[in-house]
Design a protein around this motif. Sequence first.
Motif, PDB file in Angstrom:
ATOM      1  N   ALA A  32      86.474  55.512 117.324  1.00 57.21           N
ATOM      2  CA  ALA A  32      87.200  55.808 116.089  1.00 57.21           C
ATOM      3  C   ALA A  32      86.953  57.238 115.648  1.00 57.21           C
ATOM      4  O   ALA A  32      87.866  57.923 115.164  1.00 57.21           O
ATOM      5  N   VAL A  33      85.725  57.710 115.812  1.00 54.56           N
ATOM      6  CA  VAL A  33      85.413  59.098 115.480  1.00 54.56           C
ATOM      7  C   VAL A  33      86.214  60.039 116.370  1.00 54.56           C
ATOM      8  O   VAL A  33      86.831  61.007 115.919  1.00 54.56           O
ATOM      9  N   GLY A  34      86.202  59.752 117.688  1.00 57.93           N
ATOM     10  CA  GLY A  34      86.925  60.598 118.633  1.00 57.93           C
ATOM     11  C   GLY A  34      88.408  60.661 118.324  1.00 57.93           C
ATOM     12  O   GLY A  34      89.036  61.730 118.387  1.00 57.93           O
ATOM     13  N   LYS A  35      88.995  59.514 117.974  1.00 55.02           N
ATOM     14  CA  LYS A  35      90.427  59.476 117.668  1.00 55.02           C
ATOM     15  C   LYS A  35      90.745  60.239 116.383  1.00 55.02           C
ATOM     16  O   LYS A  35      91.777  60.915 116.290  1.00 55.02           O
ATOM     17  N   SER A  36      89.851  60.140 115.381  1.00 54.27           N
ATOM     18  CA  SER A  36      90.073  60.864 114.123  1.00 54.27           C
ATOM     19  C   SER A  36      90.049  62.368 114.361  1.00 54.27           C
ATOM     20  O   SER A  36      90.875  63.114 113.808  1.00 54.27           O
ATOM     21  N   VAL A  37      89.086  62.806 115.172  1.00 55.86           N
ATOM     22  CA  VAL A  37      88.996  64.237 115.484  1.00 55.86           C
ATOM     23  C   VAL A  37      90.221  64.677 116.271  1.00 55.86           C
ATOM     24  O   VAL A  37      90.786  65.755 116.024  1.00 55.86           O
ATOM     25  N   ALA A  38      90.660  63.861 117.216  1.00 53.80           N
ATOM     26  CA  ALA A  38      91.827  64.210 118.027  1.00 53.80           C
ATOM     27  C   ALA A  38      93.075  64.341 117.162  1.00 53.80           C
ATOM     28  O   ALA A  38      93.896  65.257 117.362  1.00 53.80           O
ATOM     29  N   ARG A  39      93.247  63.431 116.184  1.00 53.68           N
ATOM     30  CA  ARG A  39      94.410  63.519 115.294  1.00 53.68           C
ATOM     31  C   ARG A  39      94.340  64.791 114.446  1.00 53.68           C
ATOM     32  O   ARG A  39      95.352  65.428 114.167  1.00 53.68           O
ATOM     33  N   LEU A  40      93.111  65.154 114.024  1.00 51.42           N
ATOM     34  CA  LEU A  40      92.942  66.378 113.238  1.00 51.42           C
ATOM     35  C   LEU A  40      93.289  67.605 114.079  1.00 51.42           C
ATOM     36  O   LEU A  40      93.961  68.527 113.588  1.00 51.42           O
TER      37      LEU A  40
END
Length: 298
Positions: A32-40
Amino acid sequence: MENLNGLLAFVRAAQSQSFAAAAERMGISASAVGKSVARLEEKLSVRLFNRSTRRISLTDEGQLFFERCQNIVMQLEDAEQELVRISAAPRGKLRITAPAIGYRMLLPHLPEFRRRYPDVELDLDFSDRMVNVIDEGFDIAIRSGELNSSQMMSRRLGPFRFAIVGAPHYFTGHPAPLTPDDLYQHACLRYRFPGNGQWQEWEMTSVTPPELPLALSSNNLESILQATVQGLGLAYVPEFIVRPYLASGELISVLSAYLKEGGKFSVVWPSSRHMLPKVRVFIDFLTEKKVLGDATSL
């Protein structure tokens, strides 16, 4: 909100140089952290981290962004802590509505409440009209009778009795009634409900005369009380408001053996998952002091 989550995930990952460590701190999964950073990164059209199988590191752009964002996150954390501190302590304006005569019940106890909770500002409304607690923005209402609104929470404060009283000089020219039927021979002072204009019934264990002789009527209980003290007739009033007058001899109680128990007071407030501290402490205080139902409290 999604942007804030991505910002927080980025700052936590940059601080720990690990998606897994950031996830543990935030209480979510590493993915979830990785996906949030990727979206940012997608939103900013820039790569913030260099990624390898073992670790992550900030790019030059990521380092610049981190220096700005870290201060923002710190300010958000400070704001959150401030809100937690404020919500944990009773403070702010507390709007209370009570019957017009309620000042006699509440005011003697308010100095102690203020000493305990000096950050709570009391805004008092004493009125016999039917108040819409939610629409008019009140935090607490003190009421008698049955409560049936699903939008309100309530706590019983205690029972009260009624008394039929008259002034000593009134009884000089009017022999005290010995039974309810004797009320036909007396001037009666009747309370009229402001909301619907109906009379307050004089409830007794035996049959009450259907039409009491009327000398005066009012939709304000205080005026009924003062008219009684002036000797204009007999009144049917809550016993707790005339207790000092009975003790001083300014009023005399009659027909007490025929009177029913009376009613119950409740404190009510809008239903909510989270009761505000200022509301909670005032309700607890009323219950502790037995402000509205105990014969020794007034």
